[in-house]
Design an enzyme around this catalytic site. Sequence first.
Site, PDB file in Angstrom:
ATOM      1  N   ARG A 120       0.817  -1.238   0.000  1.00  0.00           N
ATOM      2  CA  ARG A 120       0.000   0.000   0.000  1.00  0.00           C
ATOM      3  C   ARG A 120       0.842   1.274   0.000  1.00  0.00           C
ATOM      4  NH1 ARG A 120      -3.415  -3.046   3.530  1.00  0.00           N
ATOM      5  NH2 ARG A 120      -5.078  -3.928   2.274  1.00  0.00           N
ATOM      6  N   LYS A 142       3.900  11.463 -11.452  1.00  0.00           N
ATOM      7  CA  LYS A 142       3.098  10.582 -12.313  1.00  0.00           C
ATOM      8  C   LYS A 142       3.843   9.267 -12.476  1.00  0.00           C
ATOM      9  CE  LYS A 142       0.310  13.516 -15.309  1.00  0.00           C
ATOM     10  NZ  LYS A 142       0.047  13.933 -16.699  1.00  0.00           N
ATOM     11  N   GLU A 184      11.557  17.187 -25.068  1.00  0.00           N
ATOM     12  CA  GLU A 184      10.752  17.684 -23.928  1.00  0.00           C
ATOM     13  C   GLU A 184      11.186  19.107 -23.558  1.00  0.00           C
ATOM     14  OE1 GLU A 184       8.080  16.290 -22.625  1.00  0.00           O
ATOM     15  OE2 GLU A 184       8.266  14.114 -22.770  1.00  0.00           O
ATOM     16  N   LYS A 225       8.264  22.743 -14.272  1.00  0.00           N
ATOM     17  CA  LYS A 225       7.473  21.570 -13.864  1.00  0.00           C
ATOM     18  C   LYS A 225       7.043  21.700 -12.412  1.00  0.00           C
ATOM     19  CE  LYS A 225       6.312  16.978 -14.516  1.00  0.00           C
ATOM     20  NZ  LYS A 225       6.525  15.782 -15.320  1.00  0.00           N
ATOM     21  N   GLU A 235      -3.759  17.168 -12.022  1.00  0.00           N
ATOM     22  CA  GLU A 235      -4.272  17.513 -13.350  1.00  0.00           C
ATOM     23  C   GLU A 235      -5.783  17.712 -13.341  1.00  0.00           C
ATOM     24  OE1 GLU A 235      -1.938  15.471 -16.340  1.00  0.00           O
ATOM     25  OE2 GLU A 235      -3.551  15.703 -17.776  1.00  0.00           O
ATOM     26  N   ARG A 240      -1.829  21.440 -15.443  1.00  0.00           N
ATOM     27  CA  ARG A 240      -0.848  20.387 -15.685  1.00  0.00           C
ATOM     28  C   ARG A 240      -0.981  19.830 -17.107  1.00  0.00           C
ATOM     29  NH1 ARG A 240       1.631  15.959 -11.471  1.00  0.00           N
ATOM     30  NH2 ARG A 240       3.055  15.124 -13.015  1.00  0.00           N
ATOM     31  N   ASN A 244       1.118  18.447 -21.636  1.00  0.00           N
ATOM     32  CA  ASN A 244       0.821  17.412 -22.634  1.00  0.00           C
ATOM     33  C   ASN A 244       1.026  17.896 -24.063  1.00  0.00           C
ATOM     34  OD1 ASN A 244       0.073  15.678 -20.589  1.00  0.00           O
ATOM     35  ND2 ASN A 244      -2.066  16.343 -20.636  1.00  0.00           N
ATOM     36  N   HIS A 247       1.873  15.506 -26.812  1.00  0.00           N
ATOM     37  CA  HIS A 247       1.829  14.140 -26.290  1.00  0.00           C
ATOM     38  C   HIS A 247       0.639  13.306 -26.763  1.00  0.00           C
ATOM     39  CE1 HIS A 247       5.188  15.418 -23.952  1.00  0.00           C
ATOM     40  NE2 HIS A 247       5.278  14.248 -23.337  1.00  0.00           N
ATOM     41  N   HIS A 251       1.728   9.661 -27.945  1.00  0.00           N
ATOM     42  CA  HIS A 251       1.352   8.398 -27.298  1.00  0.00           C
ATOM     43  C   HIS A 251       0.711   7.432 -28.292  1.00  0.00           C
ATOM     44  CE1 HIS A 251       1.304  10.238 -22.982  1.00  0.00           C
ATOM     45  NE2 HIS A 251       2.523  10.035 -23.448  1.00  0.00           N
ATOM     46  N   HIS A 264      10.526   7.966 -26.803  1.00  0.00           N
ATOM     47  CA  HIS A 264       9.416   8.835 -26.404  1.00  0.00           C
ATOM     48  C   HIS A 264       9.604  10.258 -26.945  1.00  0.00           C
ATOM     49  CE1 HIS A 264       6.178  10.462 -24.011  1.00  0.00           C
ATOM     50  NE2 HIS A 264       6.993  11.328 -23.457  1.00  0.00           N
TER      51      HIS A 264
HETATM   52  N1  LIG Z   1       6.057  10.480 -15.354  1.00  0.00           N
HETATM   53  C1  LIG Z   1       6.107  11.514 -16.151  1.00  0.00           C
HETATM   54  O1  LIG Z   1       5.711  12.625 -15.796  1.00  0.00           O
HETATM   55  C2  LIG Z   1       6.711  11.352 -17.520  1.00  0.00           C
HETATM   56  C3  LIG Z   1       7.021  12.480 -18.300  1.00  0.00           C
HETATM   57  C4  LIG Z   1       7.634  12.299 -19.540  1.00  0.00           C
HETATM   58  C5  LIG Z   1       7.923  11.014 -19.977  1.00  0.00           C
HETATM   59  N2  LIG Z   1       7.605   9.938 -19.209  1.00  0.00           N
HETATM   60  C6  LIG Z   1       7.938   8.584 -19.638  1.00  0.00           C
HETATM   61  O2  LIG Z   1       9.351   8.460 -19.681  1.00  0.00           O
HETATM   62  C7  LIG Z   1       9.684   7.410 -20.575  1.00  0.00           C
HETATM   63  C8  LIG Z   1      10.848   7.835 -21.435  1.00  0.00           C
HETATM   64  O3  LIG Z   1      11.949   8.089 -20.610  1.00  0.00           O
HETATM   65  P1  LIG Z   1      13.447   8.094 -21.177  1.00  0.00           P
HETATM   66  O4  LIG Z   1      13.475   8.826 -22.441  1.00  0.00           O
HETATM   67  O5  LIG Z   1      14.313   8.480 -20.068  1.00  0.00           O
HETATM   68  O6  LIG Z   1      13.639   6.566 -21.624  1.00  0.00           O
HETATM   69  P2  LIG Z   1      14.314   5.305 -20.917  1.00  0.00           P
HETATM   70  O7  LIG Z   1      14.056   5.288 -19.479  1.00  0.00           O
HETATM   71  O8  LIG Z   1      13.870   4.150 -21.720  1.00  0.00           O
HETATM   72  O9  LIG Z   1      15.866   5.539 -21.157  1.00  0.00           O
HETATM   73  C9  LIG Z   1      16.339   5.548 -22.467  1.00  0.00           C
HETATM   74  C10 LIG Z   1      17.484   4.568 -22.685  1.00  0.00           C
HETATM   75  O10 LIG Z   1      18.664   5.129 -22.129  1.00  0.00           O
HETATM   76  C11 LIG Z   1      19.292   4.192 -21.264  1.00  0.00           C
HETATM   77  N3  LIG Z   1      19.942   4.977 -20.220  1.00  0.00           N
HETATM   78  C12 LIG Z   1      19.356   5.592 -19.160  1.00  0.00           C
HETATM   79  N4  LIG Z   1      20.255   6.318 -18.486  1.00  0.00           N
HETATM   80  C13 LIG Z   1      21.431   6.154 -19.115  1.00  0.00           C
HETATM   81  C14 LIG Z   1      22.730   6.675 -18.912  1.00  0.00           C
HETATM   82  N5  LIG Z   1      22.989   7.541 -17.949  1.00  0.00           N
HETATM   83  N6  LIG Z   1      23.713   6.303 -19.751  1.00  0.00           N
HETATM   84  C15 LIG Z   1      23.457   5.467 -20.798  1.00  0.00           C
HETATM   85  N7  LIG Z   1      22.235   4.950 -21.047  1.00  0.00           N
HETATM   86  C16 LIG Z   1      21.236   5.300 -20.229  1.00  0.00           C
HETATM   87  C17 LIG Z   1      18.170   3.316 -20.794  1.00  0.00           C
HETATM   88  O11 LIG Z   1      18.641   2.048 -20.408  1.00  0.00           O
HETATM   89  C18 LIG Z   1      17.299   3.224 -22.036  1.00  0.00           C
HETATM   90  O12 LIG Z   1      17.791   2.221 -22.877  1.00  0.00           O
HETATM   91  C19 LIG Z   1       8.437   7.115 -21.373  1.00  0.00           C
HETATM   92  O13 LIG Z   1       7.891   5.900 -20.944  1.00  0.00           O
HETATM   93  C20 LIG Z   1       7.508   8.247 -21.032  1.00  0.00           C
HETATM   94  O14 LIG Z   1       6.161   7.873 -21.084  1.00  0.00           O
HETATM   95  C21 LIG Z   1       7.024  10.092 -17.999  1.00  0.00           C
END
Ligand SMILES: NC(=O)c1ccc[n+]([C@@H]2O[C@H](COP(=O)([O-])OP(=O)(O)OC[C@H]3O[C@@H](n4cnc5c(N)ncnc54)[C@H](O)[C@@H]3O)[C@@H](O)[C@H]2O)c1
Length: 377
Positions: A120, A142, A184, A225, A235, A240, A244, A247, A251, A264
């Site tokens: 929980r 999120k 982003e 942010k 949101e 918030r 998007n 996005h 998505h 992404h």
């Molecule tokens: N929660 C939120 O508010 C929010 C906002 C924007 C995006 N997201 C989500 O975030 C995700 C995308 O995140 P991302 O772009 O970080 O992708 P990711 O987490 O997949 O990382 C990208 C790649 O880089 C590698 N990597 C990570 N750190 C590294 C480092 N320091 N050195 C070398 N390689 C490294 C990872 O293993 C992966 O292969 C999506 O799923 C998206 O929906 C969430």
Amino acid sequence: MKKITVKLKTNPYNIILSAKEADFISNLKKLQDLSSVFIITDSVISKIHLSKFKNLLIQNKFIVKTAVIPAGETGKSLKSLSFLYDSALKNGIDRKSCVIALGGGVVGDCAGFFASTYMRGIRLVQVPTTLLAACDSSIGGKTAINTDGGKNIAGTFYQPYFVWLNTDFLKTLDMRQIRNGLAEVVKYAFTFDNKFIDYLSKILEIGIITEQNFEYIIYKCCSYKADIVQKDEKETRGLRALLNLGHTLAHAIETHTKYNKFLHGEAVAIGLLFAAQLSVYKKLCKQEVYDEILSILRHCGLDPQSPPFSIYVFSKEIAGQNKKSNIAALVNLMKKDKKSVNSKINFTLLKGFGKAQSGYLIDDKTLYNQLKVFFNT
Ligand SMILES: NC(=O)c1ccc[n+]([C@@H]2O[C@H](COP(=O)([O-])OP(=O)(O)OC[C@H]3O[C@@H](n4cnc5c(N)ncnc54)[C@H](O)[C@@H]3O)[C@@H](O)[C@H]2O)c1
């Protein structure tokens, strides 16, 4: 060290921008009655950063357990979540433990979901290792996993205790991942700040982004942010939803291409340009806003009209044999998006440079026609 506080009423927390391990450790030591830490990371980061990070915690007398999920978007799944519950139980993770999400947005979202539901809810600290996670996903609470039906279909709001933002982690990212994060950053600039657009445009034209530039960019994005999250944590006030921008289509593209074609940020770059096109079509802003976003994306190496990225690849696929059904599939996926209202698709659009507004409901037909124009089919 710089500090940004996310001033939430119930659980305010700090984003610590510092390359000093001591700053991280001293913040972690503030967590009361901590029994152990459960580091969740992915299969790529585990090979690069995990052992040093784990040793740092062990040297500081924390009891440390680890779990590794698959790298990439497919790691944000029910399967990973199930693995994490089992692994946590086997490792004796209890209600006084703390999850440390060491990774990009995938690890942050999945580990956050896990932390919010295991027994929980146990405590969570975010340690972002990608530019995208540092600028965006590690802040704001999120959490999500994807299902076969769509992106981020299951999720919670769950704020971390703190975020440790150490730009040293970013030094091992390749160029594609840097570009991914820049999408982003462009979103923040066009959503909030004309001057930030000018700043990005200038440094991107020079073509070199220094460490100081990165620190400034990350600081700016985190500040925006934090400000939005503290005004509209869940949101519900339309604020918030500004985040998007780009996005809705992004998505749908990620789901349609089964998360294995675009990062992404690359999908967001496509979505940003489409949002700009739709904004011009709706006469919300002038063509020059579209032109500027295109120019900045081009300088970021996210040029949507040249190979190997984004729209170029995607439009080739879309324009193939099944072009009508591909566009219809995107429209259907957008309808299923949690932001849709009565099957009308909810867009955040641009009213000018650095000025976004949420809540534009677009009907299917307009969307279908605009997508046809966009993908040149
Ligand atoms: N929660 C939120 O508010 C929010 C906002 C924007 C995006 N997201 C989500 O975030 C995700 C995308 O995140 P991302 O772009 O970080 O992708 P990711 O987490 O997949 O990382 C990208 C790649 O880089 C590698 N990597 C990570 N750190 C590294 C480092 N320091 N050195 C070398 N390689 C490294 C990872 O293993 C992966 O292969 C999506 O799923 C998206 O929906 C969430």
